[in-house]
Motif scaffolding. Structure first.
Motif, PDB file in Angstrom:
ATOM      1  N   LEU A   1       0.920  -1.278   0.019  1.00  0.00           N
ATOM      2  CA  LEU A   1       0.052   0.038   0.125  1.00  0.00           C
ATOM      3  C   LEU A   1       0.829   1.176   0.021  1.00  0.00           C
ATOM      4  CD1 LEU A   1      -2.750   1.303   0.007  1.00  0.00           C
ATOM      5  CD2 LEU A   1      -2.578   1.179   2.562  1.00  0.00           C
ATOM      6  N   PHE A   2       1.932   1.211   0.789  1.00  0.00           N
ATOM      7  CA  PHE A   2       2.876   2.456   0.439  1.00  0.00           C
ATOM      8  C   PHE A   2       3.307   2.886  -0.787  1.00  0.00           C
ATOM      9  CE2 PHE A   2       3.232   0.872   5.045  1.00  0.00           C
ATOM     10  CZ  PHE A   2       3.183   2.150   5.756  1.00  0.00           C
ATOM     11  N   ASP A   3       3.311   1.646  -1.673  1.00  0.00           N
ATOM     12  CA  ASP A   3       3.917   1.877  -2.929  1.00  0.00           C
ATOM     13  C   ASP A   3       2.771   2.817  -4.057  1.00  0.00           C
ATOM     14  OD1 ASP A   3       6.165   0.899  -2.333  1.00  0.00           O
ATOM     15  OD2 ASP A   3       5.550  -1.055  -2.905  1.00  0.00           O
ATOM     16  N   TYR A   4       1.488   2.613  -3.655  1.00  0.00           N
ATOM     17  CA  TYR A   4       0.504   3.197  -4.360  1.00  0.00           C
ATOM     18  C   TYR A   4      -0.337   3.946  -3.863  1.00  0.00           C
ATOM     19  CZ  TYR A   4      -3.095  -0.035  -2.957  1.00  0.00           C
ATOM     20  OH  TYR A   4      -4.125  -0.902  -2.333  1.00  0.00           O
ATOM     21  N   ILE A   5      -0.336   4.568  -2.477  1.00  0.00           N
ATOM     22  CA  ILE A   5      -1.318   5.024  -1.810  1.00  0.00           C
ATOM     23  C   ILE A   5      -1.667   6.408  -2.370  1.00  0.00           C
ATOM     24  CG2 ILE A   5       0.250   5.815   0.093  1.00  0.00           C
ATOM     25  CD1 ILE A   5      -2.387   5.217   1.770  1.00  0.00           C
ATOM     26  N   ASP A   6      -0.301   7.140  -2.877  1.00  0.00           N
ATOM     27  CA  ASP A   6      -0.463   8.514  -3.157  1.00  0.00           C
ATOM     28  C   ASP A   6      -1.076   8.509  -4.687  1.00  0.00           C
ATOM     29  OD1 ASP A   6       1.138   9.300  -1.220  1.00  0.00           O
ATOM     30  OD2 ASP A   6       2.821   9.272  -2.245  1.00  0.00           O
ATOM     31  N   GLU A   7      -1.268   7.721  -5.274  1.00  0.00           N
ATOM     32  CA  GLU A   7      -2.148   7.558  -6.459  1.00  0.00           C
ATOM     33  C   GLU A   7      -3.724   6.953  -6.288  1.00  0.00           C
ATOM     34  OE1 GLU A   7       1.138   6.203  -6.588  1.00  0.00           O
ATOM     35  OE2 GLU A   7       1.820   8.169  -6.945  1.00  0.00           O
ATOM     36  N   ALA A   8      -3.724   6.466  -5.146  1.00  0.00           N
ATOM     37  CA  ALA A   8      -5.161   5.557  -5.078  1.00  0.00           C
ATOM     38  C   ALA A   8      -6.410   6.982  -4.571  1.00  0.00           C
ATOM     39  CB  ALA A   8      -4.953   4.718  -3.939  1.00  0.00           C
ATOM     40  N   ASP A   9      -6.790   7.431  -5.500  1.00  0.00           N
ATOM     41  CA  ASP A   9      -7.497   8.736  -5.427  1.00  0.00           C
ATOM     42  C   ASP A   9      -8.983   8.312  -4.913  1.00  0.00           C
ATOM     43  OD1 ASP A   9      -8.600   8.042  -7.397  1.00  0.00           O
ATOM     44  OD2 ASP A   9      -8.156   9.900  -8.773  1.00  0.00           O
ATOM     45  N   ARG A  10      -9.246   7.206  -4.799  1.00  0.00           N
ATOM     46  CA  ARG A  10     -10.619   6.858  -4.230  1.00  0.00           C
ATOM     47  C   ARG A  10     -10.260   6.251  -2.852  1.00  0.00           C
ATOM     48  NH1 ARG A  10     -14.902   7.462  -7.743  1.00  0.00           N
ATOM     49  NH2 ARG A  10     -14.023   9.130  -9.440  1.00  0.00           N
ATOM     50  N   LEU A  11      -9.369   6.054  -2.136  1.00  0.00           N
ATOM     51  CA  LEU A  11      -9.078   5.199  -1.198  1.00  0.00           C
ATOM     52  C   LEU A  11      -9.082   6.207   0.033  1.00  0.00           C
ATOM     53  CD1 LEU A  11      -8.293   2.588   0.161  1.00  0.00           C
ATOM     54  CD2 LEU A  11      -5.899   2.843  -0.091  1.00  0.00           C
ATOM     55  N   ILE A  12      -9.603   5.944   1.232  1.00  0.00           N
ATOM     56  CA  ILE A  12      -9.843   6.745   2.530  1.00  0.00           C
ATOM     57  C   ILE A  12      -9.250   5.938   3.499  1.00  0.00           C
ATOM     58  CG2 ILE A  12     -11.430   7.984   3.856  1.00  0.00           C
ATOM     59  CD1 ILE A  12     -13.278   7.883   1.440  1.00  0.00           C
ATOM     60  N   VAL A  13      -8.132   6.366   4.077  1.00  0.00           N
ATOM     61  CA  VAL A  13      -7.585   5.728   5.410  1.00  0.00           C
ATOM     62  C   VAL A  13      -8.235   6.576   6.698  1.00  0.00           C
ATOM     63  CG1 VAL A  13      -5.537   5.105   4.420  1.00  0.00           C
ATOM     64  CG2 VAL A  13      -5.556   7.079   5.470  1.00  0.00           C
ATOM     65  N   PRO A  14      -8.054   5.999   7.712  1.00  0.00           N
ATOM     66  CA  PRO A  14      -8.438   6.428   8.908  1.00  0.00           C
ATOM     67  C   PRO A  14      -8.008   7.957   9.059  1.00  0.00           C
ATOM     68  CG  PRO A  14      -8.181   4.227   9.557  1.00  0.00           C
ATOM     69  CD  PRO A  14      -7.544   4.418   8.136  1.00  0.00           C
ATOM     70  N   TYR A  15      -8.744   9.031   9.326  1.00  0.00           N
ATOM     71  CA  TYR A  15      -8.651  10.247   9.340  1.00  0.00           C
ATOM     72  C   TYR A  15      -7.659  10.567  10.597  1.00  0.00           C
ATOM     73  CZ  TYR A  15      -9.015  15.281   9.575  1.00  0.00           C
ATOM     74  OH  TYR A  15      -8.876  16.610   9.821  1.00  0.00           O
ATOM     75  N   ASN A  16      -8.028   9.766  11.840  1.00  0.00           N
ATOM     76  CA  ASN A  16      -7.382   9.911  13.247  1.00  0.00           C
ATOM     77  C   ASN A  16      -6.403   9.103  13.307  1.00  0.00           C
ATOM     78  OD1 ASN A  16      -9.281   7.896  13.351  1.00  0.00           O
ATOM     79  ND2 ASN A  16      -9.481   8.159  15.546  1.00  0.00           N
TER      80      ASN A  16
END
Length: 260
Positions: free
Chosen positions: A75-90
């Protein structure tokens, strides 16, 4: 507008249930937007890029995560391009990803925010009651849905009432067990303590039941094995009127005992 929220997608069986039933659900209920919690989608923990892209192809507009967000280091490799993914805000500030996203569909600005609970969890997250206030200060969406990934029902209920009238819906995830307390709160916010799990039906929250029973009985830390079983799909359908008010919240259950 109709928004479908799919509960925790667990491993291959959960993904297969979405592939099989999501097109039918979209047609039957005339669904406009699909959201899914996918933190367990890849082999029961985490999300790899291939499965993220599969969900996009299947028509899932936004995907939320939870306490297993970074279980797959890919996930660290593609998270910046994953514009529909939402991780915990807090989550801890050092971790990457967006905790709240807004997209426009059919002329409506739809925001989804992902929060982690702190009761009976690992204790590293910011207080969700404080964290959500920061989102609300900047929020100009028409519809705002909060996925509260938490263990304690009491914490979920409390957040529901705290956000009543401030967001459109508070839907719980994480326990993998569907609750029958769906309602519209006094100030108009739709609420459910837990949407449930989309994954193996004959299981202990997705895991092989025999290995879990052995763990519970003997105290031996047996590995978590994904159950081999027929599937189930758990989702919640939200219906909004032209004034962006939620007028109906409905559980959807598909499994051998609840045919579709």
């Amino acid at each position: 507008m109709k928004i479908l929220f799919i509960g925790d997608v667990f491993a291959a069986i959960g993904r297969e249930m979405i592939e099989t039933y999501l097109p039918q659900l979209k047609q039957q209920y005339q669904i406009d937007v699909v959201i899914a919690n996918v933190e367990n989608a890849t082999h029961g923990k985490g999300l790899n890029k291939r499965h993220y892209e599969e969900f996009l192809f299947q028509g899932i507009s936004l995907m939320t995560m939870g306490n297993h967000t970074f279980a797959k280091k890919e996930l660290f490799d593609y998270i910046d391009e994953a514009d529909r993914l939402i991780v915990p805000y807090n989550q801890p500030r050092a971790l990457p990803g967006m905790g709240s996203r807004e997209i426009t569909i059919l002329g409506k600005k739809i925001r989804v925010t992902n929060l982690l609970g702190i009761t009976f969890m690992d204790g590293k997250s910011q207080n969700p009651f404080e964290a959500i206030d920061d989102v609300l200060k900047e929020d100009t969406s028409d519809i705002h849905i909060v996925d509260f990934h938490a263990e304690a029902t009491s914490e979920k209920i409390a957040l529901g009432y705290y956000l009543d009238g401030k967001v459109s819906a508070v839907l719980g995830t994480h326990t993998h067990v569907t609750t029958a307390d769906e309602k519209i709160l006094p100030q108009g916010t739709a609420y459910q303590s837990d949407v449930g799990m989309t994954g193996p039906y004959e299981s202990v929250i997705g895991c092989d039941k025999d290995s879990i029973i052995k763990r519970m009985k003997t105290g031996v830390m047996t590995p978590f094995l994904v159950a081999e079983s027929v599937g189930q799909l758990r989702a919640t359908l939200l219906t909004f009127n032209d004034q962006n008010q939620c007028i109906q919240i409905e559980r959807i259950c598909i499994d051998p005992d609840h045919s579709f």
